[in-house]
Write an enzyme that holds these catalytic residues in place. Structure first.
Site, PDB file in Angstrom:
ATOM      1  N   CYS A   1      15.579  55.954 -43.539  1.00  0.00           N
ATOM      2  CA  CYS A   1      14.836  54.877 -42.451  1.00  0.00           C
ATOM      3  C   CYS A   1      14.227  55.662 -41.900  1.00  0.00           C
ATOM      4  CB  CYS A   1      14.844  53.333 -41.847  1.00  0.00           C
ATOM      5  SG  CYS A   1      12.649  53.251 -41.067  1.00  0.00           S
TER       6      CYS A   1
ATOM      7  N   CYS B   1       8.214  55.014 -37.955  1.00  0.00           N
ATOM      8  CA  CYS B   1       9.365  54.595 -39.646  1.00  0.00           C
ATOM      9  C   CYS B   1       8.614  55.598 -40.669  1.00  0.00           C
ATOM     10  CB  CYS B   1       9.261  53.011 -39.623  1.00  0.00           C
ATOM     11  SG  CYS B   1      10.630  52.329 -38.876  1.00  0.00           S
TER      12      CYS B   1
ATOM     13  N   LYS C   1      11.488  42.008 -42.512  1.00  0.00           N
ATOM     14  CA  LYS C   1      11.965  42.530 -41.117  1.00  0.00           C
ATOM     15  C   LYS C   1      10.942  42.007 -40.302  1.00  0.00           C
ATOM     16  CE  LYS C   1      13.296  46.706 -39.089  1.00  0.00           C
ATOM     17  NZ  LYS C   1      13.663  47.735 -39.154  1.00  0.00           N
TER      18      LYS C   1
ATOM     19  N   LYS D   1      16.043  39.246 -41.338  1.00  0.00           N
ATOM     20  CA  LYS D   1      15.931  39.212 -39.756  1.00  0.00           C
ATOM     21  C   LYS D   1      14.968  40.291 -38.564  1.00  0.00           C
ATOM     22  CE  LYS D   1      17.202  45.003 -38.459  1.00  0.00           C
ATOM     23  NZ  LYS D   1      16.619  46.246 -38.555  1.00  0.00           N
TER      24      LYS D   1
ATOM     25  N   TYR E   1      27.642  42.757 -35.005  1.00  0.00           N
ATOM     26  CA  TYR E   1      28.539  44.370 -34.220  1.00  0.00           C
ATOM     27  C   TYR E   1      29.543  43.271 -33.659  1.00  0.00           C
ATOM     28  CZ  TYR E   1      23.460  46.662 -34.379  1.00  0.00           C
ATOM     29  OH  TYR E   1      23.088  47.288 -34.644  1.00  0.00           O
TER      30      TYR E   1
HETATM   31  C1  PBG Z   1      15.114  51.243 -38.465  1.00  0.00           C
HETATM   32  C2  PBG Z   1      16.021  49.847 -38.096  1.00  0.00           C
HETATM   33  C3  PBG Z   1      16.200  48.843 -37.053  1.00  0.00           C
HETATM   34  C4  PBG Z   1      16.895  48.682 -37.353  1.00  0.00           C
HETATM   35  C5  PBG Z   1      17.252  48.203 -37.837  1.00  0.00           C
HETATM   36  N1  PBG Z   1      17.983  49.332 -38.492  1.00  0.00           N
HETATM   37  C6  PBG Z   1      15.229  49.402 -35.335  1.00  0.00           C
HETATM   38  C7  PBG Z   1      14.029  48.946 -35.643  1.00  0.00           C
HETATM   39  O1  PBG Z   1      12.830  48.180 -36.727  1.00  0.00           O
HETATM   40  O2  PBG Z   1      12.767  48.783 -35.041  1.00  0.00           O
HETATM   41  C8  PBG Z   1      17.665  47.523 -36.357  1.00  0.00           C
HETATM   42  C9  PBG Z   1      18.969  46.777 -35.794  1.00  0.00           C
HETATM   43  C10 PBG Z   1      19.477  46.241 -34.174  1.00  0.00           C
HETATM   44  O3  PBG Z   1      18.297  45.657 -33.464  1.00  0.00           O
HETATM   45  O4  PBG Z   1      20.748  45.927 -34.022  1.00  0.00           O
HETATM   46  N2  PBG Z   1      15.857  51.783 -39.300  1.00  0.00           N
END
Ligand code: PBG
Length: 337
Positions: free
Chosen positions: A127, A137, A206, A260, A326
Site C-alpha cells: 500500500c 493509499c 476491506k 478485514k 497481533y
Molecule cells: C493499509 C492497512 C491498514 C491496516 C492494514 N493495512 C490501515 C488502513 O487501511 O487504514 C490496518 C491493520 C490494523 O488495524 O491492524 N496499509
C-alpha cells in the site's frame, strides 16, 4: 401424561452429552486453533537496535530490521504460518516514492529475514498510505477543489512496488489499498517481471473501519485530511458487495482473499467461505480488536487469554483458514507450542 409426551426427543437426545467429559468435548469440537494458520504483523523501520513501543498496542513495537529478524526467528520457532511486514519509511512524499526503492525498509527487512530464516513465509502489505505525506493509499488528483485518490494513476505504482518486493524475496504480496483493478495491475506487473510464481493475497473485502485506529499510530499512516471511505468498503453495504469484490479480485488473478476487520465481519467471512469453496480465506483481526481487549484486560475487566482465544475461535469457526493477529506469538504459547 409422561415427560416424553411433553418434550419431544427428550430424554433420548441430551446435548449435554457433547459437553463432558473434557476429552470428549475436545474431540467433538471441530474448530481448532493452531499456530500454523496464524500470521504475525511486524512494523519495520530503518536503523539498528531500535525498538519503539506502540503505546496503543502493548507488546508491539516498531522494529529496526535487525530486531525484525529476531522476531522472525521467534515466529519460525513457534511454528507460525508467517509474518506480514509493514514499513515505516524515513521520508514521505506525495508519491510515496520510498515504497518503490529496492533499498526501502520492507525490501531490506525481507532480504534480512530471508537470509536468516529462509523457511519463514514473508508476506508484504502492499500500500502507499505509510509512504505518502498525505497518508492516502496512492497518488492524489485534484477534482474541483478537493484532492482525491487517483485510482488509475496509482495502479502502475502498485505494480512497481510489488515487483520491488518480489525482487527482495517476498513470498506473498498482499495489496491492501482497495483500489479498483489493483490485483490485475499487480499480477500483470509481477508476470512481466518474471514473478509469475509469486502469489497475491488480496485484501478483497476491506471495510472503512474505526477498528484501525491503533494501527495508524503504529504505522504512522493516518490520513492528513479526509478519510478512506471513498475506497474502503462501507460497513453497511450488503454482503453481496463483498462477494463482488472477491469475485473481481479472483478474476484479476488473486490466489487468496482477505476479509478485514474480522470480529465485526464474521458474516462476511462465512459468506465468502461458502460462496468460494477452494479459495483460501484469510481474516485480519485488526489493531482495534487487539487493543480493546488489552485495555480491558489491563483494567481487570476481561481475561485477555480467554477473550482472545474465543475471538480467534469464532473467526476460525466463521470460515477463515488463515488469521492475521497481533496475538500470534501469545497463542502459540497459550496452546503450548
Ligand atoms: C493499509 C492497512 C491498514 C491496516 C492494514 N493495512 C490501515 C488502513 O487501511 O487504514 C490496518 C491493520 C490494523 O488495524 O491492524 N496499509
Amino acid at each position: 401424561m409422561t415427560s416424553r409426551d411433553l418434550q419431544p426427543g427428550f430424554p433420548i437426545t441430551r446435548l449435554r452429552r457433547l459437553r463432558a467429559p473434557v476429552a470428549w468435548r475436545e474431540l467433538v469440537r471441530e474448530t481448532r486453533l493452531s499456530p500454523s494458520e496464524l500470521v504475525l504483523p511486524l512494523f519495520v523501520r530503518a536503523g539498528r537496535d531500535q525498538r519503539r513501543p506502540i503505546a496503543s498496542m502493548p507488546g508491539h513495537a516498531q522494529l529496526s530490521v535487525d530486531l525484525a529478524v529476531d522476531e522472525a526467528r521467534i515466529a519460525r520457532r513457534l511454528g507460525l504460518g508467517g509474518v506480514i511486514l509493514f514499513g515505516i519509511p524515513e521520508h514521505k512524499d506525495p508519491q510515496g516514492s520510498a515504497a518503490l526503492a529496492d533499498a526501502g525498509v520492507v525490501q531490506q527487512a525481507t532480504r534480512a529475514i530471508k537470509d536468516s530464516v529462509p523457511e519463514l513465509l514473508v508476506i508484504s502489505d502492499l500500500c502507499f498510505c505509510e509512504y505518502t505525506d498525505h497518508g492516502h493509499c496512492g497518488v492524489l488528483a485534484k477534482s474541483g477543489d478537493v484532492h482525491e485518490l487517483d485510482n488509475d494513476a496509482t495502479l502502475p505504482l502498485l505494480a512497481e512496488q510489488a515487483v520491488s518486493h518480489a525482487r527482495a524475496g517476498v513470498d506473498v504480496i498482499a495489496p491492501s489499498g482497495m483500489l479498483d483493478g489493483m490485483v490485475g495491475a499487480i499480477r500483470q506487473g509481477l508476470d512481466e517481471a518474471g514473478f509469475s510464481a509469486t502469489p497475491i493475497l488480496s485484501y478483497a473485502a476491506k471495510y472503512a473501519s474505526a477498528f484501525y485506529g491503533p494501527f495508524r499510530e503504529a504505522a504512522e499512516s493516518a490520513p492528513a485530511f479526509g478519510d478512506r471511505r471513498g475506497y474502503q468498503m462501507d460497513a453497511a453495504a450488503a454482503a453481496g458487495q463483498a462477494l463482488r469484490e472477491v469475485d473481481l479480485d479472483l478474476a484479476e488473478g488473486a490466489d487468496a482473499v482477505m476479509v478485514k476487520p474480522a470480529l465485526a465481519y464474521l458474516d462476511i467471512i462465512r459468506t465468502v467461505r461458502e460462496r468460494f469453496p477452494g479459495v483460501p480465506v484469510a481474516a485480519y483481526q485488526v489493531s482495534g480488536e487487539f487493543s480493546m481487549v488489552k485495555a480491558a484486560a489491563a483494567a481487570g475487566w476481561l481475561d485477555e487469554r480467554a477473550t482472545a482465544l474465543e475471538m480467534l475461535t469464532a473467526i476460525r469457526r466463521a470460515g477463515a483458514g488463515i488469521v492475521l493477529t497481533y496475538w500470534a506469538k501469545d497463542v502459540a504459547g497459550w496452546l503450548g507450542a
